[in-house]
Structures are given as structure tokens and as C-alpha cells.
Design an enzyme around this catalytic site. Sequence first.
Site, PDB file in Angstrom:
ATOM      1  N   VAL A 290       0.260   6.496  -1.257  1.00  9.70           N
ATOM      2  CA  VAL A 290      -0.665   5.806  -0.385  1.00  9.70           C
ATOM      3  C   VAL A 290      -1.907   5.127  -0.608  1.00  9.70           C
ATOM      4  O   VAL A 290      -2.692   6.003  -1.327  1.00  9.70           O
ATOM      5  CB  VAL A 290      -0.856   6.556   1.002  1.00  9.70           C
ATOM      6  CG1 VAL A 290      -1.543   5.900   1.927  1.00  9.70           C
ATOM      7  CG2 VAL A 290       0.666   7.272   1.564  1.00  9.70           C
ATOM      8  N   CYS A 291      -1.728   3.882  -1.075  1.00  5.96           N
ATOM      9  CA  CYS A 291      -2.954   3.153  -1.671  1.00  5.96           C
ATOM     10  C   CYS A 291      -3.867   2.767  -0.523  1.00  5.96           C
ATOM     11  O   CYS A 291      -3.466   1.890   0.135  1.00  5.96           O
ATOM     12  CB  CYS A 291      -2.588   2.048  -2.558  1.00  5.96           C
ATOM     13  SG  CYS A 291      -3.811   1.275  -3.417  1.00  5.96           S
ATOM     14  N   LEU A 292      -5.051   3.382  -0.587  1.00  8.87           N
ATOM     15  CA  LEU A 292      -5.996   3.171   0.286  1.00  8.87           C
ATOM     16  C   LEU A 292      -7.575   3.792   0.011  1.00  8.87           C
ATOM     17  O   LEU A 292      -7.714   4.675  -0.649  1.00  8.87           O
ATOM     18  CB  LEU A 292      -5.823   4.085   1.732  1.00  8.87           C
ATOM     19  CG  LEU A 292      -6.154   3.647   3.062  1.00  8.87           C
ATOM     20  CD1 LEU A 292      -5.666   2.273   3.596  1.00  8.87           C
ATOM     21  CD2 LEU A 292      -5.879   4.555   4.324  1.00  8.87           C
TER      22      LEU A 292
ATOM     23  N   ASN B 133       0.982  -1.166   0.105  1.00  9.95           N
ATOM     24  CA  ASN B 133      -0.101  -0.002  -0.050  1.00  9.95           C
ATOM     25  C   ASN B 133       0.957   1.189  -0.128  1.00  9.95           C
ATOM     26  O   ASN B 133       0.401   2.359  -0.151  1.00  9.95           O
ATOM     27  CB  ASN B 133      -0.850  -0.080   1.370  1.00  9.95           C
ATOM     28  CG  ASN B 133      -1.990  -1.145   1.284  1.00  9.95           C
ATOM     29  OD1 ASN B 133      -1.674  -2.297   1.571  1.00  9.95           O
ATOM     30  ND2 ASN B 133      -3.018  -0.855   0.741  1.00  9.95           N
TER      31      ASN B 133
END
Length: 459
Positions: free
Chosen positions: A266-268, A259
Site C-alpha cells: 500500500v503506497c501511502l 497505490n
Amino acid sequence: MDAAGYPPMQGSGSASASASCRAADYSAAWDAAQQQKRQRCQDSSSNDQIGSSTENKSLEASGPELKFEYGKNEEEDYYFEDDDYGCYDNEEDGSEYELDPVDYNQLLADKFDHLDLPPGVEATVPWLQKVERDVPGKFKSMSEIEEEIAKKYNFFKQFDTVEDFSDHHYTKTSVGKARKEWAKRIQHEWSLLEKDLPALIYVRVSENRMDLLRAVIIGPQGTPYHDGLFFFDAHFPASYPATPPVVSYHSGGLRLNPNLYACGKVCLSLLGTWQGLSCEKWNPAQSTMLQVLISIQALVLNEKPYFNEPGYERYAKSPEGLWSALDYNDTTFLYSCRTMLYSLRRPPQHFEDLVAGHFRERGRAILAACKYYMEGHEVGSKVPEEDKDKKESQDGEGSSSSSMALTQQNKPAFRTNRNASFKPNLEVLFEELLMEFNVKGADTAKFRAQKLKNQQVAA
């Protein structure tokens, strides 16, 4: 040109005539200079104007075109210095003046300020080293520095405001024309953060730029991130809270989580950078920046980040998936150690005291974990406490055997078929961390003693 570098005379004169003319000029100049110096030495005690006029006339007699420039001829300069010796009443202004070694070294060092010398060279060159001047109170002892680091760390607040950020990722990002509701909502966010921040999360917000926020999350125990510092920069756009904040991770070029990208992304789902269920997405009425930070702490920095990769969760119970997760943890811990070094050497603005104090306090535990993992234990497994081990060894035989059985039962399995590069890479990082932690005042005596012992055995 002749041997002296002059072009040959043209016309009726010969080369010998030119040389004799120059010799006559030098002879006249020499006589005039000697006369001037003798006159100055004789009349130095009486500043007589008649003597001064005599000197001027003697100089004029040598010809209107005669000009003396010191430094043009090394042999002439040498004799002029010798003849002047003793003509000065003040010895400090004379030829016996000695340049102070400190000043001389500084002059030499200044010439090399902009040069990149090879590693180790500066330590061998005395005048490139800092000279300790005998000034009371200017230099602090190591114990005083350690005490100051500990004091600043103990008083470091979980939430605080700062004037501005000069190194923030979104410093050059304009917030545009923000509405009054925007500022009111951000102030509400500040209030939540100040009141409800969980342990291991620290936040700084900007007074001059309300759209900027910086947070650090301390890696949780039982994960490959334990005791690491992970920094995030956030920006509240003018459309906030209708749209989520924008967040960038201080990666240092390392991707230590599916992530957290090497570029800082920031992969969210909560941030809208990844697809997810409706309940996982940003809700303007309910979602907050506090929720974002807690999600990163709990969901991203977990004990098996390998399964954060979409689709990999289906292999969580298979032997192949478990082995892949352990390999991923090994790499993650190596990257976490490199991130520690990155933070120590370039601490983000307004968190310098936290970085120094945190690694001063946790340095010993981090080094112990490195040793434990190098012995073959799984990354993220609990490292035995030294005090507990000592107590067990000092107990009676019965209690000792029962403790040993309990230890063997709970002892994590050794890694088999581990990547051969893990141990040598961690050994290198261990040495770098040992040096950096020692500078910050961490308790590294045990590891330094062991290193010295190993060196003596090897020798």
C-alpha cells in the site's frame, strides 16, 4: 517354467512326474476341504466336540504341509462359495448379503477423494454426488439458508474483537518485546475505531495478538470500485506509534490502483511507503489507524484513480489524460469484479458473514451496473434505478417528455473508441458473478430470465 508358472523339477523326476505330483496334492486338498465342509454342515446345529476333532483329524490326514489360502485360485474359490450355499442359518451372513447402495457409493467415492477430475465429470457420476440421507433437520432449504445469511449480515458489527487470525498476512511476524505504552496506545486505537468508524468500513482486531488488525472497505458509489470489498491486513510493530503501522492489501495478484500493488504493498505517505509533504506523513502524536483507513477510502479508492500515479495529475484537464483515465477505469472495474469473485470463493477469516450478506444485498445492483457498462456507458457513472424508470414510463405524456429531457441532459456520454476486449471480458465476469450471487440468495431472477430468453432465441 511350465505353463502354470512353476520352475521345472531338477534331478531324476520329469516334468510329467512333477505335474502328476501337483495333481495328487490338489486332489488331496480338494477331498479334505469337501470333507471339512460336509462335516461342518452336518454338525452346525450341535456344536459337538467329537465332530470338531473329526474335522481336525481329516485335515491332518491330508499332510502336515497342506495349507489352503482362499483367493489363490479363482476356480477353487468359485466352487467353495457354491458348496457353502445354504449352510448358514443367518441369511444376512451368507452369500446373499447385499451391500447398501449408499455404503457402496461411499466406498467408491472414497477412492477418488484425492484425485482432480476434469470439470463437469463429477456431475455425471452418481456415486461422486452427495447422497441425501433421510435425516430430519439435517438439510436446510434455500429459503432457510438465505434467511440465515441475512440475519448474520444484519448483526455483523462494524468493529469487533476476535481470538486470533490464522490467515493474516502478518501472522508469522513477531512483535518482539513490546512496552506497556505500546499496548495502551493500541487499546486507544481500538476505542477510536469502535466509536468513529465511518460507514462502509469494518474492522476486526485480535485479542491474542494485539498487533494484528484486519479491515474491509466497501468501494464508494460513483467510482469504478463501487460495491466491491477491499481487504487490508495491518500490523503494529513494537516501535509503534513512533513508526506507522505496516499494511498489506489483499490483491489476489491484481493491481487495480496505482497505490495498491499486485504484491499487496500500500503506497501511502501516511504509512511512509511514499514521499510526501510533512503534513502528509505519520505523526506519532496525532496520526492513527483510523486516519489510515479513511485516507485509503477517500484518497485511493476515488472516481479517477489514474491520476493517483505521481506526475499524472498534470494531465487531468487534457483530452488525452481524460481518455486515459476512462480506459483505466474500465480495467479497474474488471479487476474489481474479479476481486469480488476472489472474496466470494475465499472470504477472509472472520468476514465470511459480511461477504455473503453484502453480495446477497448488492448482487442485483452489481449485475445491473455490468449490463449498463456493457451497453457503452462510462464506468463509475450512476446506473438508473429500475423503480424510477417504471414510474417515468407510467406517468402522463407531458411529465414523461419532461422526464425524458431531464434524463437526456444528465445521461452520461457513451464511451467511444473503447478497448474492444472490455465487453467480452465483462460478459464472462457477469456470468460468473450471476452464478455466485444466485448461490448467496441475491435477487437475480431478472438476469436469469433474460439469459434463458437469449438461449431460446439462439436455439
